[in-house]
Design a protein around this motif. Structure first.
Motif, mmCIF file in Angstrom:
data_model
loop_
_atom_site.group_PDB
_atom_site.id
_atom_site.type_symbol
_atom_site.label_atom_id
_atom_site.label_comp_id
_atom_site.label_asym_id
_atom_site.label_seq_id
_atom_site.Cartn_x
_atom_site.Cartn_y
_atom_site.Cartn_z
ATOM 1 N N ALA A 241 5.622 12.659 1.323
ATOM 2 C CA ALA A 241 4.994 13.689 2.165
ATOM 3 C C ALA A 241 5.233 15.057 1.539
ATOM 4 C CB ALA A 241 5.556 13.651 3.577
ATOM 5 N N ILE A 242 4.231 15.926 1.658
ATOM 6 C CA ILE A 242 4.366 17.297 1.166
ATOM 7 C C ILE A 242 3.727 18.244 2.176
ATOM 8 C CG2 ILE A 242 2.254 17.033 -0.229
ATOM 9 C CD1 ILE A 242 3.481 19.062 -2.211
ATOM 10 N N PHE A 243 4.513 19.219 2.618
ATOM 11 C CA PHE A 243 3.991 20.240 3.529
ATOM 12 C C PHE A 243 3.685 21.472 2.677
ATOM 13 C CE2 PHE A 243 4.160 23.527 6.831
ATOM 14 C CZ PHE A 243 3.332 22.936 7.786
ATOM 15 N N LEU A 244 2.423 21.861 2.626
ATOM 16 C CA LEU A 244 1.966 22.828 1.647
ATOM 17 C C LEU A 244 2.705 24.163 1.699
ATOM 18 C CD1 LEU A 244 -1.893 22.162 1.823
ATOM 19 C CD2 LEU A 244 -0.241 21.275 0.172
ATOM 20 N N GLU A 245 2.791 24.759 2.904
ATOM 21 C CA GLU A 245 3.416 26.081 3.013
ATOM 22 C C GLU A 245 4.902 26.043 2.666
ATOM 23 O OE1 GLU A 245 -0.399 26.234 4.806
ATOM 24 O OE2 GLU A 245 1.264 24.892 5.286
ATOM 25 N N GLY A 246 5.579 24.978 3.089
ATOM 26 C CA GLY A 246 7.006 24.846 2.772
ATOM 27 C C GLY A 246 7.228 24.681 1.286
ATOM 28 N N MET B 83 0.848 -1.204 0.000
ATOM 29 C CA MET B 83 0.000 0.000 0.000
ATOM 30 C C MET B 83 0.877 1.245 0.000
ATOM 31 S SD MET B 83 -3.196 -0.838 2.538
ATOM 32 C CE MET B 83 -2.151 -1.071 3.983
ATOM 33 N N SER B 84 0.416 2.267 -0.705
ATOM 34 C CA SER B 84 1.165 3.519 -0.811
ATOM 35 C C SER B 84 0.473 4.603 -0.008
ATOM 36 C CB SER B 84 1.241 3.935 -2.283
ATOM 37 O OG SER B 84 1.877 5.182 -2.411
ATOM 38 N N THR B 85 1.254 5.317 0.808
ATOM 39 C CA THR B 85 0.698 6.383 1.638
ATOM 40 C C THR B 85 1.370 7.707 1.313
ATOM 41 O OG1 THR B 85 0.188 4.879 3.454
ATOM 42 C CG2 THR B 85 0.323 7.212 3.992
ATOM 43 N N ILE B 86 0.557 8.743 1.091
ATOM 44 C CA ILE B 86 1.055 10.099 0.881
ATOM 45 C C ILE B 86 0.526 10.970 2.023
ATOM 46 C CG2 ILE B 86 1.065 12.142 -0.622
ATOM 47 C CD1 ILE B 86 2.510 9.834 -1.893
ATOM 48 N N GLN B 87 1.420 11.749 2.622
ATOM 49 C CA GLN B 87 1.020 12.633 3.723
ATOM 50 C C GLN B 87 0.996 14.080 3.239
ATOM 51 O OE1 GLN B 87 3.675 13.697 7.185
ATOM 52 N NE2 GLN B 87 2.156 12.474 8.324
ATOM 53 N N ILE B 88 -0.145 14.749 3.483
ATOM 54 C CA ILE B 88 -0.308 16.167 3.155
ATOM 55 C C ILE B 88 -0.360 16.936 4.465
ATOM 56 C CG2 ILE B 88 -1.647 17.869 1.865
ATOM 57 C CD1 ILE B 88 -0.826 15.511 0.148
ATOM 58 N N GLY B 89 0.486 17.961 4.620
ATOM 59 C CA GLY B 89 0.524 18.729 5.861
ATOM 60 C C GLY B 89 0.325 20.211 5.629
ATOM 61 N N THR B 90 -0.211 20.905 6.624
ATOM 62 C CA THR B 90 -0.409 22.357 6.532
ATOM 63 C C THR B 90 -0.352 22.985 7.917
ATOM 64 O OG1 THR B 90 -1.891 24.111 5.777
ATOM 65 C CG2 THR B 90 -2.928 22.158 6.671
ATOM 66 N N GLY B 91 0.052 24.245 7.950
ATOM 67 C CA GLY B 91 0.024 25.015 9.187
ATOM 68 C C GLY B 91 -1.052 26.080 9.147
ATOM 69 N N SER B 92 -1.844 26.073 8.072
ATOM 70 C CA SER B 92 -2.911 27.061 7.918
ATOM 71 C C SER B 92 -4.157 26.620 8.667
ATOM 72 C CB SER B 92 -3.236 27.262 6.434
ATOM 73 O OG SER B 92 -2.088 27.751 5.744
ATOM 74 N N LEU B 93 -5.108 27.553 8.773
ATOM 75 C CA LEU B 93 -6.303 27.314 9.579
ATOM 76 C C LEU B 93 -7.402 26.567 8.836
ATOM 77 C CD1 LEU B 93 -6.567 30.760 11.395
ATOM 78 C CD2 LEU B 93 -5.683 28.617 12.329
ATOM 79 N N PHE B 94 -7.324 26.478 7.505
ATOM 80 C CA PHE B 94 -8.432 25.856 6.783
ATOM 81 C C PHE B 94 -8.511 24.356 7.090
ATOM 82 C CE2 PHE B 94 -4.858 25.668 3.779
ATOM 83 C CZ PHE B 94 -4.896 24.340 3.370
ATOM 84 N N ASP B 95 -9.705 23.798 6.913
ATOM 85 C CA ASP B 95 -9.960 22.386 7.198
ATOM 86 C C ASP B 95 -9.409 21.540 6.058
ATOM 87 O OD1 ASP B 95 -10.991 19.848 7.617
ATOM 88 O OD2 ASP B 95 -12.856 20.599 8.490
ATOM 89 N N LEU B 96 -8.323 20.845 6.328
ATOM 90 C CA LEU B 96 -7.651 20.077 5.289
ATOM 91 C C LEU B 96 -8.537 18.942 4.782
ATOM 92 C CD1 LEU B 96 -4.981 19.959 3.772
ATOM 93 C CD2 LEU B 96 -4.090 18.445 5.542
#
Length: 285
Positions: free
Chosen positions: A137-142, A1-14
């Motif tokens: 993994a990808i951190f949106l703001e970064g 199984m493949s897992t991708i992680q999406i991260g954010t420090g913003s206030l919106f509901d991911l």
């Protein structure tokens, strides 16, 4: 199984940002698991392709990452962009209200032309797709700050232009308020003034009997104006404010800056005329 992680420090509901897409993926037959995590102010969404006990195909993997790239691109060019702009405004222009910051952030993104938006969507999507092929993994703001520097630079330039325009508009509104005050406190020196616009730089004033207001009379009203740099718009506005007529009739006028200013200052006192003897006399010049 493949897992991708999406991260954010913003206030919106991911999670809600993915909800519509997750529903569509399910209808298309993609099987996946979603897990939410929080670490302080940071939020993460772990999306795992497939179900336990079943191997996923290369085609499913490609579709999964392609779909993720589309959603991430929309987030980067939408909510993440607006949040970054609001943060810039809060830091560099703290005198602006939250409502102004929100309006500005939306305006800056809206200023991009349809062609520019299409180009940026394509460029960002390719960048995200390339990144997700090599990373789990990808951190949106970064990612936004370090991989989309050209886009950030363009947003900053558009933001400064929008702020300059906002401040100019505020200054103009204060100017209009002051002129309205001058008009309100003065007794009208004349009942009616006709303004004849011969060109963008030539006008003539007539009284209620359609007789010219001679230059000497205007000088008496305005005082001795010796400023050789005085523009015709300034002279016209000064004359109208000093005369403070009960009615102003603008003949054969276009919606120029000076006409808009006259409308904003004198409001209901102003009327337009485009088909009378005076209008026709202007057309002959």
């Amino acid at each position: 199984m493949s897992t991708i992680q999406i991260g954010t420090g913003s206030l919106f509901d991911l999670r809600s940002s993915f909800e519509k897409e997750l529903t569509r993926w399910e209808k298309e037959g993609l099987k996946f698991q979603v897990q939410e995590q929080k670490m302080g102010k940071f939020k993460f969404l772990n999306l795992t392709l497939g179900k336990s006990g079943r191997e996923t195909t290369k085609q499913e993997e490609a579709i999964f990452r392609h779909n993720l790239a589309l959603v991430v691109t929309n987030l980067l060019l939408g909510q993440v962009s607006q949040n970054l702009l609001r943060r810039m405004i809060r830091i560099d222009h703290p005198y602006l209200t939250a409502e102004e910051a929100n309006a500005l952030s939306q305006k800056v993104i809206a200023t991009l032309s349809a062609v520019e938006k299409k180009e940026w969507v394509s460029r960002v999507q390719n960048e995200v797709s390339s990144f997700l092929r090599e990373n789990e993994a990808i951190f949106l703001e970064g990612f936004f700050r370090f991989r989309l520097k050209d886009y950030v630079h363009e947003l900053k330039e558009n933001l400064e232009e929008a702020i300059d325009q906002l401040l100019a508009d505020k200054e103009y509104q204060e100017f209009i308020k002051l002129l309205r005050y001058f008009v309100e406190i003065q007794e009208p020196k004349i009942l009616e003034v006709h303004v004849l616009f011969y060109s963008k730089e030539k006008f003539r004033l007539l009284d209620e009997e359609e007789k010219p207001l001679e230059h000497e009379y205007l000088l008496k009203v305005l005082g001795d104006l010796k400023d050789e740099g005085l523009r015709y718009e300034d002279l016209l506005l000064s004359a109208l404010i000093t005369l403070s007529p009960q009615r102003i009739i603008l003949h054969h006028s276009e919606k120029t800056n000076i006409v808009n200013t006259i409308l904003n200052v004198f409001t209901e006192r102003v009327t337009f005329c485009r088909d009378c003897e005076l209008c026709r006399s202007i057309e002959k010049h």
